[in-house]
Design a protein around this motif. Structure first.
Motif, PDB file in Angstrom:
ATOM      1  N   ASP A   1      10.978   1.288 -20.123  1.00 47.57           N
ATOM      2  CA  ASP A   1      10.993   2.011 -18.705  1.00 47.57           C
ATOM      3  C   ASP A   1      12.125   2.776 -18.387  1.00 47.57           C
ATOM      4  N   ASP A   2      13.390   2.834 -19.355  1.00 48.27           N
ATOM      5  CA  ASP A   2      14.574   3.643 -19.110  1.00 48.27           C
ATOM      6  C   ASP A   2      14.682   4.373 -20.340  1.00 48.27           C
ATOM      7  N   PRO A   3      14.258   5.743 -20.296  1.00 47.86           N
ATOM      8  CA  PRO A   3      14.568   6.559 -21.235  1.00 47.86           C
ATOM      9  C   PRO A   3      15.939   7.036 -21.827  1.00 47.86           C
ATOM     10  N   HIS A   4      17.144   6.503 -20.889  1.00 50.88           N
ATOM     11  CA  HIS A   4      18.391   6.886 -21.199  1.00 50.88           C
ATOM     12  C   HIS A   4      19.322   5.921 -21.506  1.00 50.88           C
ATOM     13  N   ASP A   5      18.699   4.525 -21.940  1.00 51.39           N
ATOM     14  CA  ASP A   5      19.646   3.543 -21.850  1.00 51.39           C
ATOM     15  C   ASP A   5      20.370   3.508 -23.125  1.00 51.39           C
ATOM     16  N   ILE A   6      19.862   3.885 -24.312  1.00 49.44           N
ATOM     17  CA  ILE A   6      20.388   4.071 -25.749  1.00 49.44           C
ATOM     18  C   ILE A   6      21.565   5.158 -25.648  1.00 49.44           C
TER      19      ILE A   6
END
Length: 851
Positions: free
Chosen positions: A174-179
């Motif tokens: 649900d978080d496309p920017h965590d990595i």
């Protein structure tokens, strides 16, 4: 030098290659360091959500600028290779995570690979942005080439799998920017201080100055680094052909031991802390070809050292058996002598038969000393001097003569016969050695006594058996009745019990310990008869177990020892080797008000027999002697006050005033009795029975202490305590833990060549107190000198929050553990402890030089 702050992205991008030189150790980060880095990275990524410029200092990166050409620049990594290698593996893991999860965005994969991992315009190893040391290159190539599945197991592949697993866990669908945030934190948020040396700088001098404290690298690491800095262009060839096989065959600790043994052969008094300094001094003036010869010589010795650690590789059966038994015994002090014997054989100076004979003599010497209770203090020194004394020819005969002459306490058959029925074997040597000796005696027991092995519960496996007292430690009514019929004139059952309880003649091995316990002999006999151990069948053949039976078995065991282990060439005298009467005085003086000890327990710690102990206490003016009672808690009929201040008074009355409780039969409470382990602990001796804690149990003691401390104090104070304990172990000290209701922690420094008693400067109590044991130190050199204790007090008082009075150097003052929550105060305390250990080292060195 050029010094600047830099980010990982700046380090890796561009036409640069970082080469880890041969003198660096292989990759050695473990899960502990990886966990810490990952925690720092995830914390930083979270911080940068609110503060995009947040950074985390990662340490220094010391480089030496090598070749500069049209294809880019080459740097040697002088310091920081572990961090740089780990972060390169992290970048590779990020690349492969994107490859797995973002197929629609191949640019991310290409950017990481071509900017930070490889130069796509080059081939072979030249394409790699980082080129690790030789041992790590195959695994690193496999990671870069996405071929980890075929790579051999290594620390690098473990690190890669660690990061892949962490990235999968951190990737929230649900978080496309965590990595992406983690990538940004790694490349732009991790900060180095980059120090680049000029061409003319002596790179190894920089490396040596960074690591010569021994805190970062071992002595063996530093020596390897020195050798390969001396080899220049021949380093790669020599490393591949000679050093790498040696490094693969032996652990880092064994390699270090090898370099130390090489010095011991020249000077038996050399310390392990001097390996690097002494070896460098020895080789400083050698030419490059001679350095090559030294590496080759070490490599040949490593092959022999591998036989000591893995005897199954030895082809000769007799030598293999000797090496296997030496490894089972587990005394590292034999390594120098055993390696010498193998070296002589390899050089053609002895045969397999002579080598096997010499190994048997080493075993015989050690076994016989253990049985008679000879002091262990001089044993290492005797063994270290042996190679120099016996030379390179006729080693078995020379070694036999060496062990048999002088005051080395090589016990004769007559002394063995006396010791097996008089010495407290249950408390002599190490627990595993006592069990091993009994297992070897089992092997020497005639086969005729073997019971039904296939039906037996136990086999001869030292690890799975415990030492069993046949006559038990606690006497039941049945045992008392059985023993009462075999007493001497005016002798009590308790006196007979103490006299023979812990002797070798009364001990065996068993897997039935809990079942046997203090059952009657008739019940024990049935269990022993069904045992798979031959010696237990031999014991069970006796209808009773009284003094006469124990003495008879002692005679049998003495004969067995005499026929199994070689005796000295001529009769020797070890009459003064066993008992330190000064130790007895210390033990009795240590019995506190409200406690008592038995003659047998005092004798067990001192390594003597209750009878001569009683005679000594009757003749020596020891104030606390009245606190030593018979095992049942009764006053010895022959007790005499002598010149004691209580002379003329009733002993029971004096003890009752001190808080000892007596029953109607005038027997002191067993709850107030000091046991063997407590007595040893009071004077700093580690005296443990067959139930001595394993490594796992010691870890449990440490955890219990920290947990108990944590329930009462802040997290910062707990962190301070843990850091202090780690620092103490880093200084070479060890930790022991009390056995009371509150688990106290002793910072112990051990013994030395002229320091037969253990010494410790501090005791930490979980309720929040650190005790400075000046009173304890006052009886232990070199701190028996008031000036040194005063210096210790003054050094401690320089720490904020500590104020020890001028009259405290004969007492046991304390300070609050909360002080350790402050990093500066903790570092200052570690400096004081470092000084404390250096004073012990200086004292030991002076004694060694004097002798």
């Amino acid at each position: 030098m050029d010094v600047q702050e830099t980010r990982l992205q700046q380090v890796l991008e561009g036409q640069k290659q970082y080469r880890v030189p041969l003198y660096q150790r292989p990759y050695s980060w473990s899960i502990k360091q990886l966990d810490r880095l990952w925690a720092d990275l995830t914390d930083l990524a979270a911080q940068r959500v609110e503060a995009s410029q947040a950074t985390h200092f990662t340490g220094s990166l010391v480089l030496s600028l090598g070749q500069i050409g049209p294809g880019g620049s080459e740097f040697l990594v002088v310091d920081g290779q572990q961090r740089l290698t780990t972060l390169s593996v992290l970048v590779a893991a990020l690349r492969d995570h994107y490859l797995e999860t973002e197929l629609e965005n191949p640019a991310k994969v290409a950017r990481l690979e071509e900017s930070y991992l490889i130069d796509r315009f080059k081939t072979g190893d030249a394409r790699l942005k980082l080129l690790p040391t030789q041992a790590d290159r195959p695994a690193f190539r496999a990671i870069i080439d996405r071929n980890v599945a075929s790579a051999t197991a290594s620390g690098l592949t473990e690190a890669y799998r660690f990061f892949r697993a962490k990235l999968r866990q951190a990737d929230d669908p649900d978080d496309p920017h965590d990595i992406d945030r983690l990538e940004s934190a790694a490349l732009n948020g991790l900060v180095f201080v980059s120090i680049t040396a000029k061409n003319e700088d002596n790179v190894y001098r920089i490396f040596e100055s960074l690591n010569n404290t021994g805190l970062k690298l071992t002595q063996g690491d530093l020596l390897r680094n020195y050798l390969f800095m001396r080899l220049n262009q021949r380093g790669e060839e020599i490393y591949d052909s000679w050093w790498l096989p040696m490094q693969r065959a032996l652990s880092p600790a064994d390699l270090e031991a090898l370099f130390w043994i090489d010095l011991v052969w020249r000077d038996p008094a050399v310390k392990q802390g001097d390996i690097y300094t002494m070896q460098v001094e020895r080789m400083r003036h050698l030419a490059e070809d001679q350095i090559v010869d030294e590496v080759k010589r070490f490599s040949h010795l490593a092959q022999l050292m591998e036989l000591i650690r893995n005897p199954s590789r030895e082809p000769d059966p007799a030598v293999r058996r000797g090496l296997q038994r030496n490894a089972t015994w587990g005394l590292s002090a034999t390594d120098a002598l055993v390696l010498h014997l193998l070296r002589v054989r390899a050089d053609g100076g002895s045969t397999n038969e002579e080598t096997a004979q010499a190994l048997h003599l080493v075993e015989s010497f050690i076994i016989r000393r253990l049985i008679v209770g000879a002091s262990p203090s001089p044993l290492s020194r005797i063994l270290y001097r042996a190679p120099e004394e016996i030379g390179d020819t006729d080693v078995a005969t020379s070694l036999h003569r060496y062990f048999s002459t002088g005051r080395k306490f090589f016990a004769t058959d007559a002394q063995i016969a006396d010791a097996v029925i008089s010495k407290p074997f249950y408390y002599q040597g190490r627990p595993n050695q006592r069990k091993t000796l009994l297992a070897w005696l089992e092997e020497a027991t005639p086969v005729a006594w073997r019971q039904r092995e296939l039906m037996a519960k136990e086999q001869v496996d030292v690890e799975r058996t415990t030492i069993e007292h046949i006559m038990p430690q606690t006497l039941s009514h049945a045992w008392r009745d059985a023993l009462a019929g075999d007493l001497g004139p005016s002798e009590t059952v308790d006196e007979l019990h103490e006299e023979l309880l812990h002797t070798l003649a009364n001990l065996t091995l068993s897997g039935y310990n809990s079942e046997l316990s203090n059952r009657s002999y008739a019940e024990k006999r049935d269990l022993l008869a069904s045992s798979g151990l031959r010696m237990n069948g031999e014991i069970a053949s006796r209808p009773s177990w009284t003094r006469r039976d124990i003495l008879d078995r002692g005679a049998v065991l003495a004969t067995r020892v005499a026929s199994t282990w070689a005796a000295p060439i001529a009769e020797t005298d070890i009459s003064d080797s066993g008992v330190s009467w000064k130790l007895v005085v210390d033990l009795v003086d240590a019995i506190p008000t409200g406690r008592w000890a038995s003659y047998g327990d005092i004798a067990a710690v001192a390594g003597t027999h209750p009878v001569p102990l009683g005679q000594f206490l009757a003749s020596a003016p020891i104030p606390n002697a009245y606190r030593v009672l018979q095992a049942a808690g009764t006053v010895s009929p022959g007790f005499d006050w002598g010149d004691n201040a209580h002379a003329g008074r009733d002993v029971v009355e004096v003890l009752e005033e001190e808080g000892i409780e007596f029953d109607d039969a005038m027997r002191a409470s067993q709850d107030q009795r000091m046991l063997v382990s407590e007595l040893g602990e009071m004077i700093g001796l580690s005296v443990r029975s067959d139930t001595e804690p394993s490594d796992e149990e010691e870890e449990a003691d440490r955890a219990a202490f920290i947990n108990e401390f944590a329930t009462r104090h802040t997290p910062s104070a707990v962190h301070g305590i843990v850091e202090l304990l780690n620092a103490w172990e880093g200084l070479g000290g060890h930790l022991s833990y009390g056995s009371g209701q509150e688990v106290s922690c002793f910072l112990q420094a051990g013994r030395g060549p002229n320091r037969p008693k253990n010494i410790w400067p501090l005791v930490i109590y979980p309720y929040g107190s650190v005790e400075v044991v000046f009173q304890h130190l006052s009886t232990r050199p070199p701190f028996d000198e008031p000036e040194l204790r005063e210096e210790l007090r003054m050094r401690l008082n320089e720490i904020s929050g500590i104020d020890l009075g001028g009259d405290s150097i004969g007492k046991r003052p304390s300070f609050d553990t909360d002080i350790l929550a402050d990093r500066l105060a903790r570092d200052q305390l570690v400096e004081v402890l470092t000084w404390f250990m250096s004073e012990l080292g200086r004292f030991d060195a002076e004694f060694t030089e004097a002798t």
